[in-house]
Write a protein that holds these residues in place. Structure first.
Motif, PDB file in Angstrom:
ATOM      1  N   VAL A  96       0.851  -1.192   0.000  1.00 35.67           N
ATOM      2  CA  VAL A  96       0.000   0.000   0.000  1.00 35.67           C
ATOM      3  C   VAL A  96       0.885   1.240   0.000  1.00 35.67           C
ATOM      4  O   VAL A  96       1.728   1.411   0.888  1.00 35.67           O
ATOM      5  N   LEU A  97       0.698   2.085  -0.997  1.00 41.71           N
ATOM      6  CA  LEU A  97       1.426   3.350  -1.075  1.00 41.71           C
ATOM      7  C   LEU A  97       0.568   4.448  -0.460  1.00 41.71           C
ATOM      8  O   LEU A  97      -0.514   4.759  -0.967  1.00 41.71           O
ATOM      9  N   ALA A  98       1.064   4.990   0.638  1.00 40.02           N
ATOM     10  CA  ALA A  98       0.397   6.113   1.309  1.00 40.02           C
ATOM     11  C   ALA A  98       1.456   7.196   1.505  1.00 40.02           C
ATOM     12  O   ALA A  98       1.695   7.669   2.616  1.00 40.02           O
ATOM     13  N   THR A  99       2.102   7.552   0.398  1.00 34.37           N
ATOM     14  CA  THR A  99       3.288   8.408   0.436  1.00 34.37           C
ATOM     15  C   THR A  99       2.972   9.878   0.609  1.00 34.37           C
ATOM     16  O   THR A  99       3.883  10.699   0.741  1.00 34.37           O
ATOM     17  N   GLY A 100       1.685  10.249   0.587  1.00 37.85           N
ATOM     18  CA  GLY A 100       1.313  11.615   0.901  1.00 37.85           C
ATOM     19  C   GLY A 100       1.665  12.607  -0.192  1.00 37.85           C
ATOM     20  O   GLY A 100       1.632  12.291  -1.391  1.00 37.85           O
ATOM     21  N   SER A 101       2.050  13.800   0.212  1.00 36.32           N
ATOM     22  CA  SER A 101       2.334  14.871  -0.741  1.00 36.32           C
ATOM     23  C   SER A 101       3.490  15.720  -0.247  1.00 36.32           C
ATOM     24  O   SER A 101       3.840  15.699   0.937  1.00 36.32           O
ATOM     25  N   ASN A 102       4.079  16.445  -1.174  1.00 34.43           N
ATOM     26  CA  ASN A 102       5.165  17.371  -0.872  1.00 34.43           C
ATOM     27  C   ASN A 102       4.659  18.807  -0.975  1.00 34.43           C
ATOM     28  O   ASN A 102       3.767  19.101  -1.780  1.00 34.43           O
ATOM     29  N   PRO A 103       5.241  19.716  -0.195  1.00 34.77           N
ATOM     30  CA  PRO A 103       4.859  21.123  -0.360  1.00 34.77           C
ATOM     31  C   PRO A 103       5.327  21.657  -1.710  1.00 34.77           C
ATOM     32  O   PRO A 103       6.396  21.292  -2.199  1.00 34.77           O
ATOM     33  N   VAL A 104       4.508  22.501  -2.309  1.00 30.96           N
ATOM     34  CA  VAL A 104       4.884  23.161  -3.554  1.00 30.96           C
ATOM     35  C   VAL A 104       5.778  24.345  -3.210  1.00 30.96           C
ATOM     36  O   VAL A 104       5.402  25.202  -2.408  1.00 30.96           O
ATOM     37  N   LEU A 105       6.958  24.381  -3.808  1.00 29.91           N
ATOM     38  CA  LEU A 105       7.890  25.482  -3.594  1.00 29.91           C
ATOM     39  C   LEU A 105       7.767  26.440  -4.770  1.00 29.91           C
ATOM     40  O   LEU A 105       8.011  26.059  -5.917  1.00 29.91           O
ATOM     41  N   PRO A 106       7.374  27.675  -4.527  1.00 29.61           N
ATOM     42  CA  PRO A 106       7.143  28.614  -5.628  1.00 29.61           C
ATOM     43  C   PRO A 106       8.446  28.964  -6.343  1.00 29.61           C
ATOM     44  O   PRO A 106       9.527  28.938  -5.739  1.00 29.61           O
ATOM     45  N   PRO A 107       8.367  29.309  -7.626  1.00 33.49           N
ATOM     46  CA  PRO A 107       9.582  29.645  -8.387  1.00 33.49           C
ATOM     47  C   PRO A 107      10.062  31.062  -8.098  1.00 33.49           C
ATOM     48  O   PRO A 107       9.989  31.957  -8.946  1.00 33.49           O
ATOM     49  N   LEU A 108      10.548  31.256  -6.897  1.00 36.92           N
ATOM     50  CA  LEU A 108      11.004  32.583  -6.488  1.00 36.92           C
ATOM     51  C   LEU A 108      12.471  32.776  -6.864  1.00 36.92           C
ATOM     52  O   LEU A 108      13.320  31.921  -6.576  1.00 36.92           O
ATOM     53  N   ARG A 109      12.760  33.885  -7.467  1.00 41.34           N
ATOM     54  CA  ARG A 109      14.147  34.213  -7.786  1.00 41.34           C
ATOM     55  C   ARG A 109      14.941  34.373  -6.489  1.00 41.34           C
ATOM     56  O   ARG A 109      14.529  35.089  -5.575  1.00 41.34           O
ATOM     57  N   GLY A 110      16.045  33.652  -6.383  1.00 41.06           N
ATOM     58  CA  GLY A 110      16.893  33.752  -5.206  1.00 41.06           C
ATOM     59  C   GLY A 110      16.553  32.781  -4.094  1.00 41.06           C
ATOM     60  O   GLY A 110      17.215  32.779  -3.052  1.00 41.06           O
ATOM     61  N   LEU A 111      15.529  31.938  -4.304  1.00 42.51           N
ATOM     62  CA  LEU A 111      15.157  30.984  -3.250  1.00 42.51           C
ATOM     63  C   LEU A 111      16.257  29.950  -3.051  1.00 42.51           C
ATOM     64  O   LEU A 111      16.590  29.598  -1.915  1.00 42.51           O
ATOM     65  N   PHE A 112      16.804  29.458  -4.152  1.00 39.54           N
ATOM     66  CA  PHE A 112      17.899  28.497  -4.073  1.00 39.54           C
ATOM     67  C   PHE A 112      19.139  29.068  -4.745  1.00 39.54           C
ATOM     68  O   PHE A 112      19.050  29.642  -5.838  1.00 39.54           O
ATOM     69  N   GLU A 113      20.271  28.923  -4.095  1.00 37.55           N
ATOM     70  CA  GLU A 113      21.528  29.256  -4.744  1.00 37.55           C
ATOM     71  C   GLU A 113      21.911  28.112  -5.679  1.00 37.55           C
ATOM     72  O   GLU A 113      21.374  27.001  -5.587  1.00 37.55           O
ATOM     73  N   GLU A 114      22.808  28.368  -6.588  1.00 43.34           N
ATOM     74  CA  GLU A 114      23.188  27.379  -7.584  1.00 43.34           C
ATOM     75  C   GLU A 114      23.685  26.092  -6.914  1.00 43.34           C
ATOM     76  O   GLU A 114      24.551  26.124  -6.036  1.00 43.34           O
ATOM     77  N   GLY A 115      23.103  24.967  -7.322  1.00 40.31           N
ATOM     78  CA  GLY A 115      23.480  23.669  -6.770  1.00 40.31           C
ATOM     79  C   GLY A 115      22.841  23.362  -5.432  1.00 40.31           C
ATOM     80  O   GLY A 115      23.061  22.287  -4.877  1.00 40.31           O
ATOM     81  N   GLN A 116      22.040  24.282  -4.903  1.00 39.22           N
ATOM     82  CA  GLN A 116      21.418  24.093  -3.597  1.00 39.22           C
ATOM     83  C   GLN A 116      20.045  23.450  -3.754  1.00 39.22           C
ATOM     84  O   GLN A 116      19.278  23.800  -4.656  1.00 39.22           O
ATOM     85  N   ARG A 117      19.721  22.496  -2.888  1.00 43.68           N
ATOM     86  CA  ARG A 117      18.419  21.833  -2.935  1.00 43.68           C
ATOM     87  C   ARG A 117      17.621  22.027  -1.648  1.00 43.68           C
ATOM     88  O   ARG A 117      16.420  21.819  -1.636  1.00 43.68           O
ATOM     89  N   GLU A 118      18.309  22.393  -0.581  1.00 39.30           N
ATOM     90  CA  GLU A 118      17.626  22.600   0.697  1.00 39.30           C
ATOM     91  C   GLU A 118      17.196  24.056   0.823  1.00 39.30           C
ATOM     92  O   GLU A 118      17.867  24.962   0.322  1.00 39.30           O
ATOM     93  N   LEU A 119      16.069  24.276   1.492  1.00 37.28           N
ATOM     94  CA  LEU A 119      15.638  25.643   1.752  1.00 37.28           C
ATOM     95  C   LEU A 119      16.667  26.357   2.619  1.00 37.28           C
ATOM     96  O   LEU A 119      17.240  25.760   3.541  1.00 37.28           O
ATOM     97  N   PRO A 120      16.929  27.632   2.364  1.00 34.78           N
ATOM     98  CA  PRO A 120      17.924  28.358   3.162  1.00 34.78           C
ATOM     99  C   PRO A 120      17.437  28.569   4.590  1.00 34.78           C
ATOM    100  O   PRO A 120      16.226  28.502   4.867  1.00 34.78           O
TER     101      PRO A 120
END
Length: 445
Positions: A96-120
């Protein structure tokens, strides 16, 4: 029968609890979070400080194995095992897959630095207990400035909770008004007034363009205005977690496609909750997740043919399950299931009519309930009762002799009667006076 449940959220935990009395099943619940299963609906109350984290924990699964902090990385359909990030494997007859959902991260300029995947640092989603605890820690000081991006149900709940902790809160909503999916403009205006009375600064029709990271973040709006923020909360909706299913070759659209027995393309694999798509609908709400879990528990407990009894190899490639039609008709009207309903009735899921309720606690608590479609179509009749002095608003939409949607804000005394009428698809009484009795608790006087 060995049943592996991937996902330790409300859907997976509910299923494991419902299967616990069955002596012939061996359930393993695998959750990625370090925390034991908890009630995600109450996270805002934890953030507000009304409840301790342990208070919102779900009941333990008697007799089942619960593995927390373990992530399933692969489904081996040929060997009927799931492989975990700690190197272990869990065999299954039914998965049974009950994997839920992920939050949507808006495409904000400057949210992620280059190569970064974690929220600052200082920027948070609001989806998990860890998100909640990290936000609580960020609010430890005085005069914390918080910007919440997103004015839907989640954003409104987060803003209220942050304000209750003493933060200076700005709520930025791109749409014309708050909670557009659930409210109309008149109800949203009363909601905005309530939030502003709590000290929350509300901006609608406000598009956030970017984020300037620093010791103090700056949230950039499309008009060039910048909001200083010690804490930024992203509450922009959620998206079903379907990566594991896709990698396994299951049929995925918006969510993992399932039939009326919550079965996927693979007859030994099921999906429920936020990740499941039934009859073209991904619900993403706690009520449908619980109902799906209850239906699936009956399917599995009854020894449905799919669970461990199909010796043939799984399909080599992704594609539609042979027992799923190419197009799905709309589900028949949902009717409440009585406590005496037979197993045959409970072993098919025909969709859920969802009623959304929200209580905004504070000096003057505000209750909100919404159901169905509150936006009238041409030819629909609308009945409204409003009392601005009391902050109360009631609206129902009628199509012929049927109730198709409604909004109640403030006094919810009539919500039970309205919800039963709507859920049961019952004909409405004729004439304006009976309708006023239905909409009020005072006979419309």
């Amino acid at each position: 029968m060995k049943i592996a449940v991937v996902g330790g959220g409300m859907a997976g935990a509910r299923l494991a609890q419902q299967l616990a009395p069955c002596g012939d099943v061996d359930v393993t619940l695998i959750g990625e979070e370090q925390h034991a299963p908890y009630n995600r609906v109450l996270l805002a109350e934890v953030l507000a400080g009304r409840y301790a984290p342990e208070v919102v924990a779900l009941p333990e699964v008697p007799g089942g194995e619960v593995r927390c902090g373990v992530r399933v990385v692969r489904i081996d359909r040929g060997d009927r095992v799931v492989r975990c990030d700690d190197g272990s494997t869990v065999p299954y007859d039914a998965l049974v897959l009950a994997t839920g959902s992920n939050p949507v991260l808006p495409p904000l300029r400057g949210l992620f630095e280059e190569g970064q995947r974690e929220l600052p640092p200082g920027v948070h989603a609001f989806r998990t207990m860890d998100d909640c605890l990290a936000l609580s820690q960020a609010l430890a000081g005085e005069g914390v400035r918080a910007v919440v991006i997103g004015g839907g149900l989640l954003g409104v709940s987060a803003a209220r909770a942050l304000a209750a902790r003493g933060a200076q809160v700005v709520l930025a909503q791109q749409g014309e008004y708050l909670m557009e999916r659930h409210l109309d403009e008149a109800a949203a205006k009363l909601l905005r007034t309530h939030l502003e009375s709590l000290g929350i600064e509300v901006h609608t029709e406000c598009r956030v363009r970017g984020l300037r990271q620093g010791r103090c973040h700056q949230v950039e709006l499309a008009d060039g205005y910048r909001l200083d923020a010690d804490v930024v909360v992203l509450a922009c909706g959620v998206r079903p977690r379907v990566g594991l299913a896709q990698a396994a070759g299951l049929d995925v659209a918006k969510g993992i496609v399932v039939d009326d027995e919550l079965r996927t393309c693979d007859p030994d694999i099921y999906a429920i909750g936020d990740c499941a798509q039934h009859a073209g609908v991904v619900y993403g709400l706690a009520g449908p997740a619980r109902e799906q879990a209850d239906v699936l528990a009956c399917v599995l407990a009854a020894g449905a043919p799919a669970a461990g009894l199909s010796p043939g190899p799984p399909p080599a490639t992704a594609g539609r399950c042979p027992h799923l039609p190419e197009t799905r008709e709309a589900p028949p009207p949902w009717t409440p299931r009585s406590s005496n309903a037979g197993r045959a009735e409970l072993s098919r899921y025909t969709g859920t009519r969802t009623l959304t309720r929200l209580t905004l606690n504070g000096p003057g608590p505000l209750d909100i309930a919404a159901f169905g479609d509150p936006v009238p179509a041409p030819g629909d009749d609308v009945l409204r009762l409003s009392d601005a002095t009391k902050g109360a608003y009631r609206k129902v939409v009628m199509r012929g002799d049927r109730l198709v949607g409604g909004i109640l804000l403030g006094d919810l005394a009539a919500v039970g009667t309205l919800a039963r009428t709507w859920e049961g698809d019952e004909p409405l009484p004729s004439g304006p006076t009976p309708l006023l009795h239905l909409l009020t608790n005072d006979g419309g006087s």
